[in-house]
Design a protein around this motif. Structure first.
Motif, PDB file in Angstrom:
ATOM      1  N   LEU A   1       0.899  -1.178   0.077  1.00 56.32           N
ATOM      2  CA  LEU A   1       0.086   0.144   0.060  1.00 56.32           C
ATOM      3  C   LEU A   1       0.727   1.228  -0.002  1.00 56.32           C
ATOM      4  CD1 LEU A   1      -2.765   1.125   0.271  1.00 56.32           C
ATOM      5  CD2 LEU A   1      -2.584   1.262   2.629  1.00 56.32           C
ATOM      6  N   THR A   2       2.014   1.468   1.058  1.00 61.09           N
ATOM      7  CA  THR A   2       2.742   2.420   0.871  1.00 61.09           C
ATOM      8  C   THR A   2       3.344   2.633  -0.466  1.00 61.09           C
ATOM      9  OG1 THR A   2       3.323   1.736   3.090  1.00 61.09           O
ATOM     10  CG2 THR A   2       4.697   3.447   1.967  1.00 61.09           C
TER      11      THR A   2
ATOM     12  N   VAL B   1       1.947   1.660  -3.516  1.00 59.60           N
ATOM     13  CA  VAL B   1       1.059   2.300  -4.218  1.00 59.60           C
ATOM     14  C   VAL B   1       0.996   3.557  -4.164  1.00 59.60           C
ATOM     15  CG1 VAL B   1      -1.473   1.927  -4.968  1.00 59.60           C
ATOM     16  CG2 VAL B   1      -0.127  -0.173  -4.779  1.00 59.60           C
ATOM     17  N   LEU B   2       0.728   4.221  -2.812  1.00 61.89           N
ATOM     18  CA  LEU B   2       0.406   5.390  -2.552  1.00 61.89           C
ATOM     19  C   LEU B   2       1.548   6.362  -3.151  1.00 61.89           C
ATOM     20  CD1 LEU B   2      -0.825   5.053   0.904  1.00 61.89           C
ATOM     21  CD2 LEU B   2      -2.439   6.077  -1.042  1.00 61.89           C
ATOM     22  N   LEU B   3       2.781   6.085  -2.935  1.00 66.23           N
ATOM     23  CA  LEU B   3       3.817   6.777  -3.278  1.00 66.23           C
ATOM     24  C   LEU B   3       3.913   6.889  -4.952  1.00 66.23           C
ATOM     25  CD1 LEU B   3       6.569   8.265  -2.749  1.00 66.23           C
ATOM     26  CD2 LEU B   3       7.734   6.129  -2.711  1.00 66.23           C
TER      27      LEU B   3
ATOM     28  N   LEU C   1       1.420   6.849  -6.641  1.00 68.14           N
ATOM     29  CA  LEU C   1       0.250   7.484  -7.002  1.00 68.14           C
ATOM     30  C   LEU C   1       0.642   9.092  -6.914  1.00 68.14           C
ATOM     31  CD1 LEU C   1      -2.943   5.592  -6.006  1.00 68.14           C
ATOM     32  CD2 LEU C   1      -2.315   6.006  -8.201  1.00 68.14           C
ATOM     33  N   VAL C   2       1.267   9.480  -5.947  1.00 72.85           N
ATOM     34  CA  VAL C   2       1.777  10.759  -5.577  1.00 72.85           C
ATOM     35  C   VAL C   2       2.785  11.246  -6.898  1.00 72.85           C
ATOM     36  CG1 VAL C   2       2.905  12.021  -4.090  1.00 72.85           C
ATOM     37  CG2 VAL C   2       1.428  10.810  -3.316  1.00 72.85           C
TER      38      VAL C   2
ATOM     39  N   TYR D   1       0.656  11.679 -10.038  1.00 76.74           N
ATOM     40  CA  TYR D   1      -0.139  12.751 -10.069  1.00 76.74           C
ATOM     41  C   TYR D   1       0.788  14.199 -10.320  1.00 76.74           C
ATOM     42  CZ  TYR D   1      -4.167  10.151  -8.873  1.00 76.74           C
ATOM     43  OH  TYR D   1      -5.356   9.183  -8.888  1.00 76.74           O
ATOM     44  N   LEU D   2       1.931  14.118  -9.532  1.00 73.47           N
ATOM     45  CA  LEU D   2       2.607  15.201  -9.505  1.00 73.47           C
ATOM     46  C   LEU D   2       3.162  15.457 -11.067  1.00 73.47           C
ATOM     47  CD1 LEU D   2       4.919  15.326  -6.287  1.00 73.47           C
ATOM     48  CD2 LEU D   2       3.233  16.976  -7.095  1.00 73.47           C
TER      49      LEU D   2
ATOM     50  N   SER E   1       1.841  14.220 -13.623  1.00 69.46           N
ATOM     51  CA  SER E   1       0.989  14.671 -14.630  1.00 69.46           C
ATOM     52  C   SER E   1       0.505  15.944 -14.754  1.00 69.46           C
ATOM     53  CB  SER E   1      -0.241  13.546 -14.581  1.00 69.46           C
ATOM     54  OG  SER E   1      -0.992  14.046 -13.642  1.00 69.46           O
ATOM     55  N   LYS E   2       0.560  16.522 -13.359  1.00 68.91           N
ATOM     56  CA  LYS E   2       0.014  17.714 -13.315  1.00 68.91           C
ATOM     57  C   LYS E   2       0.891  18.764 -13.791  1.00 68.91           C
ATOM     58  CE  LYS E   2      -3.843  19.221 -12.752  1.00 68.91           C
ATOM     59  NZ  LYS E   2      -3.989  18.990 -14.021  1.00 68.91           N
TER      60      LYS E   2
ATOM     61  N   VAL F   1      12.867   3.724  -2.114  1.00 66.92           N
ATOM     62  CA  VAL F   1      12.304   4.573  -0.863  1.00 66.92           C
ATOM     63  C   VAL F   1      11.702   3.362   0.055  1.00 66.92           C
ATOM     64  CG1 VAL F   1      10.603   5.966  -0.119  1.00 66.92           C
ATOM     65  CG2 VAL F   1      11.747   6.667  -2.097  1.00 66.92           C
TER      66      VAL F   1
ATOM     67  N   LEU G   1      -4.811  -0.282 -12.318  1.00 66.15           N
ATOM     68  CA  LEU G   1      -5.368   1.144 -12.298  1.00 66.15           C
ATOM     69  C   LEU G   1      -5.447   1.585 -13.252  1.00 66.15           C
ATOM     70  CD1 LEU G   1      -4.282   2.272  -8.650  1.00 66.15           C
ATOM     71  CD2 LEU G   1      -6.557   1.717  -9.139  1.00 66.15           C
TER      72      LEU G   1
ATOM     73  N   LEU H   1      -8.965  11.458 -11.850  1.00 72.62           N
ATOM     74  CA  LEU H   1      -7.860  10.915 -10.899  1.00 72.62           C
ATOM     75  C   LEU H   1      -7.477   9.714 -11.554  1.00 72.62           C
ATOM     76  CD1 LEU H   1      -9.871  10.973  -7.437  1.00 72.62           C
ATOM     77  CD2 LEU H   1      -7.526  12.013  -8.237  1.00 72.62           C
TER      78      LEU H   1
ATOM     79  N   PRO I   1      -5.186  10.174 -15.797  1.00 74.62           N
ATOM     80  CA  PRO I   1      -3.817  10.371 -15.850  1.00 74.62           C
ATOM     81  C   PRO I   1      -2.906   9.339 -15.534  1.00 74.62           C
ATOM     82  CG  PRO I   1      -4.756  12.070 -14.448  1.00 74.62           C
ATOM     83  CD  PRO I   1      -6.017  10.958 -14.875  1.00 74.62           C
TER      84      PRO I   1
ATOM     85  N   ILE J   1      -6.914  16.823  -8.173  1.00 78.61           N
ATOM     86  CA  ILE J   1      -5.562  16.262  -8.228  1.00 78.61           C
ATOM     87  C   ILE J   1      -4.523  16.775  -6.980  1.00 78.61           C
ATOM     88  CG2 ILE J   1      -3.476  16.187  -9.587  1.00 78.61           C
ATOM     89  CD1 ILE J   1      -5.156  14.208 -11.011  1.00 78.61           C
TER      90      ILE J   1
ATOM     91  N   ILE K   1      -3.486  14.573  -4.069  1.00 83.07           N
ATOM     92  CA  ILE K   1      -1.674  14.375  -4.071  1.00 83.07           C
ATOM     93  C   ILE K   1      -1.514  14.522  -2.436  1.00 83.07           C
ATOM     94  CG2 ILE K   1       0.506  15.717  -4.176  1.00 83.07           C
ATOM     95  CD1 ILE K   1      -0.270  16.305  -7.118  1.00 83.07           C
TER      96      ILE K   1
ATOM     97  N   PHE L   1      -2.946  11.458  -0.454  1.00 82.83           N
ATOM     98  CA  PHE L   1      -2.152  10.233  -0.887  1.00 82.83           C
ATOM     99  C   PHE L   1      -0.930  10.305   0.036  1.00 82.83           C
ATOM    100  CE2 PHE L   1      -4.809   8.741  -4.670  1.00 82.83           C
ATOM    101  CZ  PHE L   1      -5.782   8.251  -3.676  1.00 82.83           C
TER     102      PHE L   1
ATOM    103  N   PHE M   1       0.727   8.214   2.552  1.00 83.17           N
ATOM    104  CA  PHE M   1       2.198   7.634   2.435  1.00 83.17           C
ATOM    105  C   PHE M   1       2.953   7.806   3.741  1.00 83.17           C
ATOM    106  CE2 PHE M   1       6.307   8.884   1.457  1.00 83.17           C
ATOM    107  CZ  PHE M   1       6.882   7.662   1.015  1.00 83.17           C
TER     108      PHE M   1
ATOM    109  N   ASN N   1       2.109   5.767   6.711  1.00 80.64           N
ATOM    110  CA  ASN N   1       2.357   4.420   6.788  1.00 80.64           C
ATOM    111  C   ASN N   1       4.010   4.340   7.008  1.00 80.64           C
ATOM    112  OD1 ASN N   1       0.520   2.372   6.619  1.00 80.64           O
ATOM    113  ND2 ASN N   1       0.879   2.139   4.455  1.00 80.64           N
TER     114      ASN N   1
END
Lengths: 468, 468
Positions: free
Chosen positions: A42-43, A45-47, A49-50, A53-54, A56-57, A106, A132, A345, A348, B295, B299, B302, B306, B309
């Protein structure tokens, strides 16, 4: 014992045929590792996604600032965070080991995990992010379906249909034949790459036209109408080609069956749209709890996507059909607003992932080994441009029309081209070099079209002929 | 050859201890299988989501119709589609083989896959749905954080704080001690189950109060205020307990460190909220592309999850903190509307999954082997009710207040209790019987509270004392 000497090599195959009772028993070691790893996964996946998203934006904003379509920025920033450059978002099916992934680095630093567990988490995490991304492209096609106005298609008429058909047939035939004859690519990857050249991006084209004030000119209407039609054709082609790729052989009867079933699936959904819509509105009005619109809509979208996969076509064909169906619902405006944040969500993730998975390093001109791949990329880009340019000259009965502008307007590929690259690479049909070539083709056509379109409209002394 | 007869069975285990260099090399057979399986996996995920959404919506609507909270219906319908009843949505960590899963049965029928591939797909699909459920609970806590108004907390004052603290301390202490002393449960699962008794459900309580027209009475204000506070306390307790469970030992220094860091994490976020908010509004205003609000918000959510965790606390603590932080943003109303459809799609996956994973069969009274587990469940339910009932009598300085109503109002557990059950089961801290007991406790307290609350308010001859 008289076993042949290669019997050991056959053992893994034999293992797969152990008695069912043994195979079905849960493998205890893997299961224990997985339970311990759940928070680590999970950690990760969250990292991921962050970072996605960063990237993509930032990419979308820079692209927008430079007057290019945001999706191009998302793709390019995906390339930057991916296997071509920084290796932050890396997938297990690349040749890189877990330790080379920035996210895994990480995780190893936080959790002090062993290399074996790192590999395990790396593979699971790749799988989750891939799913996803696939949900992202399903929602993208659902949204494109919602936005495609079928009534508008009837209005633009026969000119748009002709432009669309020529613009699909020429690049597809020339691309496939050229790859097979000149570059000796095998039939199925050649067909896949040829098919990736077919679909013009509605979004990119209509945005540039609207900036030039040409959206309502005859040229603009033909371009947008043709782009809508070739999206539909492109998705049918993709469903057929991807299904061919799964069986691995090209059988004329099968091709006819696939074309027929893909078309029937889409037309059937549209014909049943009236019934669907009444049922949908009834359900939405009956439900009293949260999500009364969004959950039924996604049940339809995911069920049609499931059906598309289940009949051996493609999930995105089903999602696109679901969008077309709900397009004419009374609840549509509200639905658009609810689908938008979900798409914002998930979509991207798809674009960044496509960029991150593509190894543009295989087209690095500094290495002579790559020159073959570069030639292929150059060939695809040429066909992508020429194959659409000719469409301007098939418009008939309109002597004063700006044929060059129509041809250029059809050039930019976008979402659907990337969908081909993504699905092709995920299924292993096309190799890294061909995948990189397709992505380069999408980037070049999308970058090139807007400035040339401006020139084509400016150069013509004829004022844009207003739609009659 | 002198190999022991079971050497074939040991081979997979030995494989896991190969030298690192080999472990990092992509395992060719698995990778090929995985690439072939990618569409099958996606089909399975789509079918699972369709079943989960159908179950959640039907359950929620029936529950709503019967005047119970929708979340209860989602949980119960999860139990029905899950391992306790129909086995449609089954997870690989249950004892059931892949063939017993309804989704896998359909996949085997569509794709004619071998049992080995079915097991492979089954495990991957369980993992993907589990991660989606975890993202669901992260978004749930993000939303709860967004809806928790910190300024409101200051208003309800010291009475609510006292009620909350007693309502957390009594069930936690009595539950943990009872499980250890009477039932000889080990310390860590006992603490986990005790902690699961702490948090009153804000949503359920405030809905019933509003139906009774008691939301603005002194009793109602105390109940809601205390429910908000004990949610915060409950999440801190969960973070601490889950972290203890990971290390597997209880060290006083570590407990103090964890309580301190969880509190500091939450308070730090709230104190920095002002800076966060200015930055967030600035970013939202600067961005020009789609998803300019949603987004950046995700960010933050998440990233905080993160971080939660990564510092060995819990992802949901971070998500909750992110929600509290953005709660006071100017863009909040718009953000609420954008988070809602995302939550509508992801949160039900969590509730249905919690129900589907819980094997209530282990509490079937027909089997004498289950009577021990039933006794534990009965004990937990008793402590859950009595431990909150007493809170009415700690309110001071308000002689005419309806103490019974306050006590009953604090009884319903809901989302946070289920979060405990879900996280506890996923991490393997609590066994099936204890997991089922916690879920039964949530169901009983939630079913029981609304009717008794009506009686408590009706019975009292004192008119509800309006808030001064």
């Amino acid at each position: 014992m008289s076993l042949p000497s290669n019997s050991l090599l056959l053992m893994p195959v034999i293992d797969l045929h152990l008695p069912e009772s043994l195979l079905f028993a849960p493998p205890p070691i893997l299961a224990v590792v997985a339970a311990e790893n759940a928070p680590i996964l999970l950690t990760g996946v969250l990292l991921s996604l962050v970072i996605i998203y960063l990237a993509s934006k930032i990419g979308a904003e820079i692209s927008q600032y430079l007057n290019f379509p945001p999706v191009l920025g998302e793709l390019v920033s995906g390339v930057i965070v991916g296997v071509s450059a920084f290796d932050w978002i890396v997938f297990a099916d690349s040749d890189l080991p877990a330790t080379e992934s920035g996210v895994m680095f990480v995780l190893q630093w936080i959790y002090h995990i062993s290399p074996a567990i790192a590999t395990n988490v790396f593979e699971s995490q790749s799988e989750v992010i891939s799913v996803l991304a696939e949900l992202g492209v399903i929602i993208l096609l659902f949204e494109i379906g919602l936005e495609s106005d079928l009534r508008q298609l009837k209005a633009v008429g026969v000119q748009a249909v002709v432009v669309a058909c020529v613009g699909v047939a020429v690049p597809f035939a020339a691309g496939t034949a050229g790859l097979m004859v000149i570059f000796h690519v095998a039939a199925i990857p050649a067909i896949f790459a040829g098919a990736a050249l077919t679909a013009t991006s509605i979004g990119i084209t209509s945005k540039v036209l609207s900036e030039l004030g040409q959206l309502n000119s005859t040229e603009g209407q033909i371009i947008v109408g043709a782009a809508v039609i070739d999206d539909v054709l492109g998705i049918i082609v993709l469903a057929v080609v991807a299904s061919l790729a799964k069986t691995g052989s090209i059988d004329v009867g099968n091709v006819i069956y696939l074309i027929f079933s893909a078309t029937a699936f889409l037309l059937g959904s549209i014909l049943l749209a009236g019934i669907f819509n009444k049922g949908f509105v009834l359900i939405v009005d009956t439900l009293k709890t949260r999500g009364n619109i969004v959950i039924p809509a996604f049940i339809l979208a995911f069920f049609m996507a499931f059906l598309g996969n289940a009949i051996h076509l493609e999930a995105i064909l089903g999602a696109f059909a679901a969008g077309l169906v709900l397009d004419e619902t009374d609840a549509r405006n509200e639905l658009d607003g609810l689908v938008k944040p979900v798409a914002d969500l998930l979509v991207p993730i798809f674009f960044v992932t496509v960029g991150a998975q593509a190894d543009l390093g295989v087209l690095n001109p500094a290495d002579p080994a790559n020159w073959g791949g570069l030639l292929v990329a150059g060939f695809l880009i040429t066909i992508a441009i020429v194959g659409k340019l000719v469409t301007g000259w098939v418009v008939f009965g309109k002597p004063k029309i700006n044929r060059l502008a129509i041809g250029i307007g059809m050039i930019p590929r976008g979402e659907v081209g990337l969908v081909f690259a993504g699905i092709g690479a995920a299924s292993g049909v096309i190799d890294k070099s061909l995948e990189a070539a397709i992505i380069l083709m999408v980037i070049v056509t999308t970058f090139a079209a807007p400035p040339f379109l401006r020139i084509a409209f400016d150069r013509s002394n004829i004022a844009p002929s207003e739609i009659e």
